[in-house]
Structure formats: C-alpha cells, structure tokens
Design an enzyme around this catalytic site. Structure first.
Site, short mmCIF file in Angstrom:
data_model
loop_
_atom_site.label_atom_id
_atom_site.label_comp_id
_atom_site.label_asym_id
_atom_site.label_seq_id
_atom_site.Cartn_x
_atom_site.Cartn_y
_atom_site.Cartn_z
CE LYS A 9 43.12 40.50 33.27
NZ LYS A 9 42.21 40.65 34.77
CE1 TYR A 49 45.95 37.30 37.89
CE2 TYR A 49 44.96 35.67 36.24
CZ TYR A 49 45.26 36.83 36.45
OH TYR A 49 44.98 37.95 35.60
CG ASN A 112 40.33 43.41 34.75
OD1 ASN A 112 40.66 42.71 34.01
ND2 ASN A 112 40.69 44.01 35.63
CG HIS A 115 47.46 40.93 34.67
ND1 HIS A 115 47.11 40.82 35.86
CD2 HIS A 115 48.86 40.34 34.57
CE1 HIS A 115 48.34 40.62 36.72
NE2 HIS A 115 49.40 40.30 35.70
CD GLU A 126 52.33 39.09 36.85
OE1 GLU A 126 52.28 40.19 36.14
OE2 GLU A 126 51.43 39.12 37.91
P1 CMP Z 1 44.16 41.50 37.50
O1 CMP Z 1 44.73 42.64 37.34
O2 CMP Z 1 44.35 40.17 36.31
O3 CMP Z 1 44.40 40.70 38.92
C1 CMP Z 1 43.56 39.73 39.57
C2 CMP Z 1 42.21 39.70 38.66
O4 CMP Z 1 41.14 39.13 39.59
C3 CMP Z 1 41.85 40.99 38.27
O5 CMP Z 1 42.47 41.83 37.40
C4 CMP Z 1 40.22 40.81 37.82
O6 CMP Z 1 40.18 40.18 36.59
C5 CMP Z 1 39.92 39.69 38.91
N1 CMP Z 1 39.20 39.96 39.98
C6 CMP Z 1 37.68 39.46 39.84
N2 CMP Z 1 37.16 39.93 41.04
C7 CMP Z 1 38.06 40.80 41.47
C8 CMP Z 1 37.76 41.40 42.84
N3 CMP Z 1 36.86 41.36 43.61
N4 CMP Z 1 38.99 42.16 43.12
C9 CMP Z 1 40.16 42.07 42.39
N5 CMP Z 1 40.40 41.42 41.33
C10 CMP Z 1 39.13 40.79 40.87
#
Ligand code: CMP
Length: 138
Positions: A9, A49, A112, A115, A126
């Site tokens: 990311k 998303y 984070n 992904h 995806e």
């Molecule tokens: P990802 O695995 O890319 O899937 C959805 C993304 O939403 C997640 O990682 C985070 O980067 C983001 N996100 C932000 N807030 C939340 C939350 N409360 N719970 C889950 N995903 C979140």
C-alpha cells in the site's frame, strides 16, 4: 497451486518497505508471477474495495489508497492465499502475531502496509482487476 493478489500500500511504498515485504514473501516460498507499480484513481480504488462500500471507513480507505503509488503483485504457491495472510498478520496490527509484516511495520488499522486476497473467489476477482493474462508469467 494457488494464486493470490498482494498490494504494498502507499504507506509501505512511501516508507521504503518494498524490499522488506518482498523478502518476506520470497523467503516463505511465495513466487511472484506478476508485478507492477500503479497509482490508483478514486474510481479504481472504489471498484477494488466495492465490498466495503457501506463501511464507515470506505471514504478514508479509498483516499488513503489513492494517496500515492502501490505495488501490486500476483503470488503463487501451495495454499498461497492463507500462507500470505499468515505472513501479513491480522488487519489490526495490534492483534497481529509476532514476526508478521503488519506487526512489524504497520502504524494504523488503515495504514497496514499490505493487502492480500481473503478467499479463492476474491483472489480471482482481485487478480483480474489489475492484471491481464498476458502480464502473468507462466
Ligand atoms: P485490507 O486488507 O486492504 O482490507 C480493507 C482495508 O480497510 C484494511 O486492509 C484496512 O486498510 C482498512 N480499514 C480501515 N479501518 C478498518 C477497520 N475498522 N476494519 C477493517 N479494515 C479497516
């Protein structure tokens, strides 16, 4: 053999973590069979998303994902989906196991670093979202 989509990311790219993430993948037997750098538009991030469209964090997430370039990759290996998820650790880095990418590098539940697809069906969607057949080496 299974395939999964990986994204480094914008926070991971901006902080110079591309090499660290790729090292984790390669050391753990996940083979990169496609890779490129992209800077998503709002529409592209929203489409990717789409399952989270109704979530309270959707607009913040799409703003973050368009804030800079990402590295998108297709990974291949035995049980690649769950193995890559194990390497990433929990979405919330505070709950991620020791030694996982998110535990080591994430700073926030949103920022984070990586992904990964969460199931076979999602992986097919995806991978197809970002890569054509011709971009995947066989
Ligand atoms: P990802 O695995 O890319 O899937 C959805 C993304 O939403 C997640 O990682 C985070 O980067 C983001 N996100 C932000 N807030 C939340 C939350 N409360 N719970 C889950 N995903 C979140």
């Amino acid at each position: 053999m299974e395939r999964t989509l990986s994204i480094i990311k914008p926070d991971g790219v901006q902080r110079g973590l591309i090499g660290e993430v790729i090292q984790h993948l390669e050391k753990n037997g996940l083979k990169i069979i496609a890779a490129k750098m992209i800077h998503m538009t709002g529409r592209e991030a929203e489409g990717f998303y789409d399952v989270h469209r109704e979530k309270p964090f959707f607009s913040s997430l799409t703003a973050f994902m368009t804030s800079g370039p990402c590295v998108v990759m297709v990974l291949e290996g035995e049980n690649a989906i769950s193995r890559y998820r194990d390497l990433m650790g929990a979405t919330n880095y505070k709950e991620a196991a020791e030694g996982t990418i998110r535990r080591e590098f994430a700073t926030d539940i949103e920022k984070n670093v990586v992904h990964g697809s969460d199931a076979l069906e999602t992986a097919v969607f995806e991978i197809g979202y970002f890569f054509s057949q011709l971009e995947i080496v066989l």
